[in-house]
Design an enzyme around this catalytic site. Structure first.
Site: not given
Ligand code: NAD
Length: 497
Positions: A266, A300
């Protein structure tokens, strides 16, 4: 500076390995508060010896089997107990998040809101019988020779020993987003937090210690590069679940490759939000500002590329710059503050470097661009907005992980999609438009893992999988898809004749 959570435990001197609190062989380190630059706690530092011990304990716990062979409802009941503990100790979690990351209360509450939805959903998924019968069928017999009747079932097994490596901007959230479903599915876990935020994982360990899991099912080792390398390379580990930058993600993949273990990555992003000509301007400004400056840009899937139809761009940029001026940067304990500090001085220097290069590349600074004046301590940086950014410039392509938004113009929907997809990343995305049908069609054309239409960056449904295309990663977290990442698929056939 207002007061942090009272009576908060911020000194830990032991690691949690093999069901016990153990003294680390490498000693202890101070934990810094990025809002004050002061040492506000201390945490044990894990060594290669500690790591080897944790991996061996997790391996033994899995191979001996009491946890993975436990009835799935018993496992789910235990996870419910963990969820209850997480809710009961919410204020401690908030306190440590603020202390280690310099986050505002709003940032912490939003992370915890996401987390609670996930944990609740994971328990439901963990109770579901994974056994799926396939419809019986008559098929050609292998090798010829007539027809045969056969049937099969598909089920899921835990993967085995999972190492969970987390970044600094969501240690509590992601420590649990990884460990909780992995353990619910019957795996053993070794968790390694960022060296900047070890305390949040210590709190997770305290809660796990109350669950009476078989020793070795959950372990925490702190540390940096060396511990991370071991946790991705060791042959006794079956899966690495990593969240962090794409540069380190590529290293993790390389470190894991000789043992061909499962890798879930991720990673970072440079997510686009497309603001069409028919967008509600007030909504567009709010989404653009919130979506790029949340957590001081340290998120993110933040939409840091703001793609705006040139027909409305001048009005939009003026309104955006005006709204940016209203944002309070500073003490994260002050309820009026929207943006706290960056994590360390290096992150602030990097953000400054992005500003310098954006100006060199011809972008126009419309807000911020420098360290926050009047704050001598703490790694603060102003809300920064550049207009007229070229999508293929340094700022248009690279993840800052600081409070810089890049406004990029377009003339048609087709051009907007082209620019949105012209990125090495593919994590989040958004579209602001009053024409929902067109927005949906555009969403289908965007090469990103999550897209929000008219608000947010995703994560509002507990079954929305989270993860990215291209350099944003491999695999998905969250919801049922995320749970299934911690399983292997097994097919058992009943061929007839
Ligand atoms: P980072 O990549 O520097 O570090 C992440 C973790 O990897 C840390 O625990 C670190 O100690 C460890 N590590 C460092 N070198 C290693 C190695 N060679 N092998 C194994 N582990 C190693 O990331 P960061 O600065 O802590 O976090 C910010 C990054 O994380 C940003 O790029 C952000 O986009 C990304 N992120 C992604 C998501 C997501 O879900 N996609 C969520 C949060 C953050």
């Amino acid at each position: 500076m207002n007061a942090p959570t009272p009576n908060l435990k911020s000194h830990y001197d032991k690691l949690f390995i093999d069901g016990a609190w153990v003294t680390p062989s490498a000693g202890q380190e101070d934990v810094l508060n990025p809002a004050t630059e002061e040492a506000v706690g201390s945490a044990p530092v894990g060594s290669p010896e500690d790591t080897a011990r944790a991996i061996a304990a997790a391996r033994r716990a899995f191979d001996d089997g009491p946890w993975r062979e436990e009835d799935r409802n018993v496992r789910a009941d235990r996870m419910q107990k963990l969820f209850d503990l997480v809710k009961a100790r919410r204020e401690e979690a908030v306190g440590l998040m603020q202390l280690e990351m310099g986050f505002t209360r709003l940032n912490c509450d939003m992370q915890l809101g996401l987390l609670f939805g996930q944990l609740e959903r994971t328990i439901e998924v963990a109770r579901k019988d994974p056994l799926k019968p396939l419809a019986p069928m008559i098929a050609d017999r292998l090798g010829g020779g007539g027809r045969a009747f056969g049937s099969a079932v598909v089920t899921r097994d835990p993967v085995g020993v999972v190492s969970a490596i987390t970044p600094y901007n969501s240690g509590f959230l992601l420590g649990l987003v990884k460990a909780f479903p992995a353990i619910a599915a019957g795996n053993s876990v070794v968790l390694k937090p960022s060296p900047f935020t070890p305390l949040q994982s210590m709190l997770i360990a305290e809660m796990m210690a109350e669950l009476d899991l078989p020793p070795g099912v959950f372990n925490v080792v702190t540390g940096g590069l060396e511990v991370g390398q071991m946790l991705s390379a060791d042959p006794a580990i079956d899966m690495v679940s990593f969240t962090g930058s794409d540069a380190v993600g590529a290293m993790v993949m390389a470190q894991a490759s000789p043992t061909l273990k499962k890798v879930q990555l991720e990673l970072g992003g440079k997510s686009p939000v497309i603001i069409r000509h028919d967008a509600d301007l007030e909504l567009a400004v709010a989404v653009a500002l919130f979506g790029s400056m949340f957590q001081a840009g340290q998120g993110c899937s933040l939409t840091t590329r703001i793609l705006v139809d040139n027909k409305i761009r001048p009005a939009f940029v003026e309104a955006l710059a005006g709204a940016a001026g209203q944002i309070k940067v500073g003490d994260p304990y002050d309820p009026a503050t929207f943006m706290g500090p960056l994590i360390r001085e290096a992150a602030r220097t990097r953000t400054e470097d992005f500003c310098r290069r954006a100006l060199e590349d011809g972008a126009r600074l419309v807000a911020g661009g420098s360290r926050t004046k009047g704050l001598d301590k703490g790694f603060y940086f102003d809300v920064t907005i550049f207009d007229g950014v070229s999508n293929d410039s340094h700022l248009g392509q690279r993840e800052v992980f600081g409070p810089i938004a890049a406004v990029i113009g377009f003339d048609t929907d087709a051009e907007a999609i082209k620019i949105a997809n012209a990125s090495d990343y593919g994590l989040g995305g958004g579209i602001i438009s009053q024409d929902k049908a067109t927005a949906f069609e555009m969403a289908l054309k965007m090469r990103t893992g999550q897209i929000a239409i008219n608000g947010g960056t995703g994560g509002f449904h507990p079954d929305m999988p989270f993860g990215g295309y291209k350099r944003s990663g491999l695999g998905r977290e969250w919801g049922e898809e995320g749970y299934n990442e911690f399983t292997e698929i097994k097919a058992i056939g009943f061929p007839a004749g």
